[in-house]
Design a protein around this motif. Structure first.
Motif, PDB file in Angstrom:
ATOM      1  N   SER A 197      29.744   5.943  25.857  1.00  0.00           N
ATOM      2  CA  SER A 197      30.678   6.941  26.376  1.00  0.00           C
ATOM      3  C   SER A 197      32.050   6.846  25.727  1.00  0.00           C
ATOM      4  O   SER A 197      32.719   7.864  25.538  1.00  0.00           O
ATOM      5  CB  SER A 197      30.819   6.785  27.895  1.00  0.00           C
ATOM      6  OG  SER A 197      29.587   7.090  28.518  1.00  0.00           O
ATOM      7  N   LYS A 198      32.503   5.641  25.396  1.00  0.00           N
ATOM      8  CA  LYS A 198      33.808   5.506  24.751  1.00  0.00           C
ATOM      9  C   LYS A 198      33.666   5.464  23.237  1.00  0.00           C
ATOM     10  O   LYS A 198      34.573   5.889  22.525  1.00  0.00           O
ATOM     11  CB  LYS A 198      34.506   4.229  25.223  1.00  0.00           C
ATOM     12  CG  LYS A 198      34.594   4.075  26.739  1.00  0.00           C
ATOM     13  CD  LYS A 198      35.453   5.120  27.399  1.00  0.00           C
ATOM     14  CE  LYS A 198      35.518   4.889  28.911  1.00  0.00           C
ATOM     15  NZ  LYS A 198      34.225   5.164  29.588  1.00  0.00           N
ATOM     16  N   ALA A 252      30.528   9.554  22.769  1.00  0.00           N
ATOM     17  CA  ALA A 252      30.901  10.659  23.652  1.00  0.00           C
ATOM     18  C   ALA A 252      30.250  10.455  25.004  1.00  0.00           C
ATOM     19  O   ALA A 252      29.067  10.101  25.079  1.00  0.00           O
ATOM     20  CB  ALA A 252      30.446  11.991  23.064  1.00  0.00           C
ATOM     21  N   PRO A 253      30.996  10.693  26.083  1.00  0.00           N
ATOM     22  CA  PRO A 253      30.416  10.590  27.427  1.00  0.00           C
ATOM     23  C   PRO A 253      29.247  11.553  27.616  1.00  0.00           C
ATOM     24  O   PRO A 253      28.303  11.244  28.336  1.00  0.00           O
ATOM     25  CB  PRO A 253      31.575  10.974  28.346  1.00  0.00           C
ATOM     26  CG  PRO A 253      32.814  10.797  27.537  1.00  0.00           C
ATOM     27  CD  PRO A 253      32.429  11.054  26.119  1.00  0.00           C
ATOM     28  N   ARG A 274      25.563  10.566  27.617  1.00  0.00           N
ATOM     29  CA  ARG A 274      25.006   9.854  28.770  1.00  0.00           C
ATOM     30  C   ARG A 274      24.063   8.740  28.319  1.00  0.00           C
ATOM     31  O   ARG A 274      22.932   8.649  28.780  1.00  0.00           O
ATOM     32  CB  ARG A 274      24.285  10.792  29.752  1.00  0.00           C
ATOM     33  CG  ARG A 274      25.032  12.023  30.187  1.00  0.00           C
ATOM     34  CD  ARG A 274      26.393  11.820  30.774  1.00  0.00           C
ATOM     35  NE  ARG A 274      26.459  10.864  31.856  1.00  0.00           N
ATOM     36  CZ  ARG A 274      27.378   9.894  31.918  1.00  0.00           C
ATOM     37  NH1 ARG A 274      28.276   9.731  30.967  1.00  0.00           N
ATOM     38  NH2 ARG A 274      27.391   9.079  32.921  1.00  0.00           N
ATOM     39  N   PHE A 299      31.214  17.571  25.150  1.00  0.00           N
ATOM     40  CA  PHE A 299      30.787  16.200  24.888  1.00  0.00           C
ATOM     41  C   PHE A 299      31.518  15.191  25.765  1.00  0.00           C
ATOM     42  O   PHE A 299      31.300  14.001  25.651  1.00  0.00           O
ATOM     43  CB  PHE A 299      30.998  15.854  23.409  1.00  0.00           C
ATOM     44  CG  PHE A 299      30.126  16.652  22.493  1.00  0.00           C
ATOM     45  CD1 PHE A 299      28.820  16.281  22.262  1.00  0.00           C
ATOM     46  CD2 PHE A 299      30.603  17.803  21.881  1.00  0.00           C
ATOM     47  CE1 PHE A 299      27.999  17.024  21.433  1.00  0.00           C
ATOM     48  CE2 PHE A 299      29.799  18.560  21.047  1.00  0.00           C
ATOM     49  CZ  PHE A 299      28.486  18.165  20.823  1.00  0.00           C
ATOM     50  N   SER A 300      32.392  15.684  26.627  1.00  0.00           N
ATOM     51  CA  SER A 300      33.132  14.785  27.507  1.00  0.00           C
ATOM     52  C   SER A 300      32.402  14.661  28.851  1.00  0.00           C
ATOM     53  O   SER A 300      31.249  15.038  28.984  1.00  0.00           O
ATOM     54  CB  SER A 300      34.555  15.305  27.683  1.00  0.00           C
ATOM     55  OG  SER A 300      35.342  14.331  28.350  1.00  0.00           O
ATOM     56  N   TYR A 301      33.087  14.126  29.838  1.00  0.00           N
ATOM     57  CA  TYR A 301      32.501  14.051  31.177  1.00  0.00           C
ATOM     58  C   TYR A 301      32.383  15.457  31.737  1.00  0.00           C
ATOM     59  O   TYR A 301      33.167  16.336  31.402  1.00  0.00           O
ATOM     60  CB  TYR A 301      33.369  13.185  32.085  1.00  0.00           C
ATOM     61  CG  TYR A 301      33.297  11.724  31.722  1.00  0.00           C
ATOM     62  CD1 TYR A 301      32.232  10.937  32.147  1.00  0.00           C
ATOM     63  CD2 TYR A 301      34.282  11.134  30.932  1.00  0.00           C
ATOM     64  CE1 TYR A 301      32.160   9.594  31.802  1.00  0.00           C
ATOM     65  CE2 TYR A 301      34.211   9.789  30.588  1.00  0.00           C
ATOM     66  CZ  TYR A 301      33.149   9.034  31.032  1.00  0.00           C
ATOM     67  OH  TYR A 301      33.077   7.702  30.690  1.00  0.00           O
ATOM     68  N   ASP A 360      24.286   9.466  38.169  1.00  0.00           N
ATOM     69  CA  ASP A 360      24.316   9.140  36.732  1.00  0.00           C
ATOM     70  C   ASP A 360      25.358   9.928  35.943  1.00  0.00           C
ATOM     71  O   ASP A 360      25.290   9.958  34.715  1.00  0.00           O
ATOM     72  CB  ASP A 360      22.933   9.331  36.118  1.00  0.00           C
ATOM     73  CG  ASP A 360      22.449  10.776  36.198  1.00  0.00           C
ATOM     74  OD1 ASP A 360      23.242  11.656  36.561  1.00  0.00           O
ATOM     75  OD2 ASP A 360      21.275  11.027  35.894  1.00  0.00           O
ATOM     76  N   GLY A 371      25.711  13.048  35.550  1.00  0.00           N
ATOM     77  CA  GLY A 371      25.244  14.282  34.916  1.00  0.00           C
ATOM     78  C   GLY A 371      24.269  14.012  33.793  1.00  0.00           C
ATOM     79  O   GLY A 371      24.215  12.926  33.235  1.00  0.00           O
ATOM     80  N   PRO A 396      22.446  14.556  29.971  1.00  0.00           N
ATOM     81  CA  PRO A 396      23.019  14.625  28.622  1.00  0.00           C
ATOM     82  C   PRO A 396      23.354  16.058  28.197  1.00  0.00           C
ATOM     83  O   PRO A 396      22.579  16.986  28.427  1.00  0.00           O
ATOM     84  CB  PRO A 396      21.917  14.038  27.747  1.00  0.00           C
ATOM     85  CG  PRO A 396      21.148  13.144  28.662  1.00  0.00           C
ATOM     86  CD  PRO A 396      21.192  13.816  30.001  1.00  0.00           C
TER      87      PRO A 396
END
Lengths: 455, 455
Positions: free
Chosen positions: A302-303, A306-307, A310, B134-136, B332, B334, B336
């Motif tokens: 994620s860091k 990319a988060p 997953r 691509f983020s949270y 989790d 979300g 991917p």
């Protein structure tokens, strides 16, 4: 061509085209057919319904005349667009405005996601994967990725991982939830956490039916000597870069932690947070390498990438490995196969190393800009934990109230984040968390200047 | 180039090359460096450690001499392969042999996975996605996929879906777990299930802290009139193709089910199992379209595309939608992002329709081969539920014991599956479940012949 659920009754008496019109009209009204949606071609729908094409042509013409459908000459017929705003638009309009400059921590710069390299890995995965990889799979994850990550962690993080004891998860927080589920099943009740700690991790521990027990953190991270008094079954630590203080756990505390775990028969859950971003010294190896039988190692992409991917992973001591993999199976049947295969390829080919080498100087420059701006505009704050990671914690001097600073920042459309929500026990020492991962150097300087000009 | 965690002590007294040798030797012995793993180039490792290249060259030569490393002329130096079998190989050798012909149900033919079309969708998703994808992200899933699926379900399944009330999950079983978690939080205690039912679903309900209550199934599916006596908060049904009997719930029972749910204020969880594979009649719409305020619609790509994608979705009544999305976030963070975007593209472009049109005749021929073989070699069995799906249930005549038939099949290396494990209440009526999704027509005929020749 699209398929459409329509049923005609040949014994109904009503002409087929009229029945079809009625069905389609109702579908548009009820929004089963959405404004702008493409209709099947008349030929295709006729074939699907087993009627002559003329029936469908007649129905489409009628509905176009009534304004339900919008035919285009020589093109696709669509459901007519409507003027009403959707529920979605109404909802979005009500969200609070996002700050103009947002120091939200825990965010990498996803605009730097290596799309081309990732696509190459996806293509190879799709071309080369045996078909069975697309079927159901064991909860531990695909062997390709477990092997690639075990080798990577041993090489780069000094872990002592084996593919057989790895479990792939949907990011770190699911991994922690799986470990907690396995611990709970084995009779565990209490888990020590750092105080302050990541709120999400504390919530995950609580959701699993375990009690989090806060242990204070100082400038050297977790105060390991206080663990003896806690009578916990496990401890969650962030030794590489404590969240949120940024402390790095020094060697004597690492040794003390392992000794405590061995004596007590307790588990160390090592959240290897931010280990990949280290700017001023050589990286410090994971605690896992010291005691693989007592440590669960937890990491994620994620860091580093990319988060949104997953992708997370665990290395689990032998006695817990099956229980954790089974918990993953029960939770969601395992993580998506293709993404695992692509990531395995990405790691094995050195693309992850390459991406990290490219990102480190970018983040280091942002870190430097932040420290410079803090020194210039907020010189009474004391920044810590800047040697690694994507955030800095700036301690407030006594007498300065955290909450009122956050309000001031919000008024100036600067997003900063306080220490208070991360504390388990109340404390007078206030602090501000500055995440700099997603901001340009200019934005960082400007954001701190805006804060400082009135603080 | 790879990175390696090695630290040298300049004040140690021992020559740097000797220190490096010692570190690398220990890493190979402890399997931190795995047999066959690529070593960094001497130039790269020297740069990383801040030593002259000669130091690294000398260490590599020494370790090659000792048999730890295997240099190749002009190529990459690797860790030498070793003769010892890994723990992985030992474990695999202990797994029971898989049957030569396996009628395991619930498996689609993943060798037909449309890899080229999926890669096109992935490429478009990677090229076109805004970076923030691509983020949270919110637990409900990406809007692109929620919108694509809502339109698809309304068009093809007669659902009444809205993107705002959809939640994307890692496959059906996670979706069911999320709904159960939200139900449990709202005070629900008991959930009716079909008897017989899918074992996994019953286990999921139980794991969520809810009590499954069996309601008998007959040739028309769930005996809806018996629900009144159950005092449950919800019911899980498979109306399109009951698992495992294959019954299709007829219109009067659908109406009765909705009426019951409205009166009781209960929730219907509609597992739209196998709805896409229907061979002899027109498809029947989802119950969701009749009562979107009382029905959770649940679907997945596991049978239509591949289980390995781990893609599932829910349409949730408004009053539960937020709770279910929050449960997904907590579980989790979300699903991917890239897979969601690729699937959205795949659905919108009609690739899913195209794939299903290609697969239906393939599966229909397998179904026909199975029915013909059962008629020829096991004529005393009564097959049911063959109008749809990827499996047939064959009832045993009274007096024939299910367990002994399964043993006989195992002896002949034919995998068939009994009805008994799917029952909540014991019953004398035995049955065999034949999944035909993954078998060629020849294998199907041969498998049934092997069974019949001794039954």
């Amino acid at each position: 061509m699209a398929e459409l659920l329509v049923s005609l009754r040949r014994d109904d008496g009503a002409p087929l085209h009229a029945q079809l019109e009625q069905e389609l009209r109702a579908a548009v009204r009820s929004r089963r057919l959405k404004p702008g949606a493409a209709m099947p071609s008349t030929r295709a729908l006729a074939a699907q319904l087993g009627v002559s094409r003329g029936v469908v042509v007649e129905a489409y013409e009628q509905l176009a005349a009534e304004g339900y459908l919008a035919p285009r000459a020589g093109g696709v017929t669509r459901v007519a667009p409507q003027a009403v705003a959707s529920a979605a638009q109404a909802t979005r309009a009500m969200e609070p405005p996002r700050p103009r400059i947002d120091f939200r921590p825990g965010r990498p710069d996803v605009s730097e996601f290596p799309r081309a390299a990732w696509l190459r890995s996806l293509r190879r995965a799709l071309n080369e994967a045996p078909a069975e990889r697309f079927s159901y799979w064991d909860g531990s994850g695909l062997p390709e990725l477990r092997e690639a990550l075990a080798a990577y962690l041993n090489r780069v993080r000094g872990a002592c991982a084996d593919a057989e004891r790895m479990v792939i998860s949907n990011g770190f927080s699911q991994g922690l939830a799986l470990v907690c589920a396995a611990l709970r099943s084995s009779g565990a009740r209490r888990v020590a956490v750092e105080d302050p700690a990541h709120q999400g991790s504390v919530a995950t521990i609580r959701s699993a039916g375990l009690s989090p027990v806060g242990v204070p953190v100082d400038d050297d991270g977790l105060r390991v000597e206080l663990l003896r008094e806690t009578r916990v079954d496990a401890v969650l630590v962030t030794p590489a870069h404590q969240y949120p203080t940024g402390a790095v756990l020094p060697p004597h505390r690492r040794a003390g932690l392992v000794e405590w775990a061995r004596r007590r028969g307790a588990l160390i859950i090592e959240d290897d947070y931010d280990a990949e971003y280290r700017y001023d010294r050589e990286p410090i190896g994971a605690i896992h390498g010291l005691a693989p039988d007592r440590v669960v190692y937890a990491g994620s992409a994620s860091k580093t990438l990319a988060p949104g991917l997953r992708l997370g992973w665990l290395v689990v001591p032998g006695h817990l490995a099956r229980a954790v993999a089974d918990a993953k199976s029960a939770a969601d049947g395992g993580s998506p196969a293709l993404e695992q295969l692509a990531f395995a390829d990405f790691v094995v080919r050195g693309e992850l190393d390459r991406h990290l080498r490219r990102m480190r100087p970018i983040y280091r420059r942002r870190r430097d800009a932040l420290l410079a701006a803090l020194g210039a505009y907020l010189p009474h704050l004391r920044p810590t934990g800047s040697a690694a990671g994507l955030h800095v914690l700036a301690w407030l001097p006594p007498g300065i109230d955290e909450a009122s600073l956050l309000r001031l920042a919000a008024e100036r459309s600067v997003g900063i984040y306080g220490l208070a929500p991360h504390r388990l026990a109340p404390s007078d020492a206030g602090g501000l968390i500055f995440g700099y991962g997603t901001l340009s150097e200019g934005a960082i300087t400007e954001g701190v200047r805006l804060l400082g000009s009135g603080a």
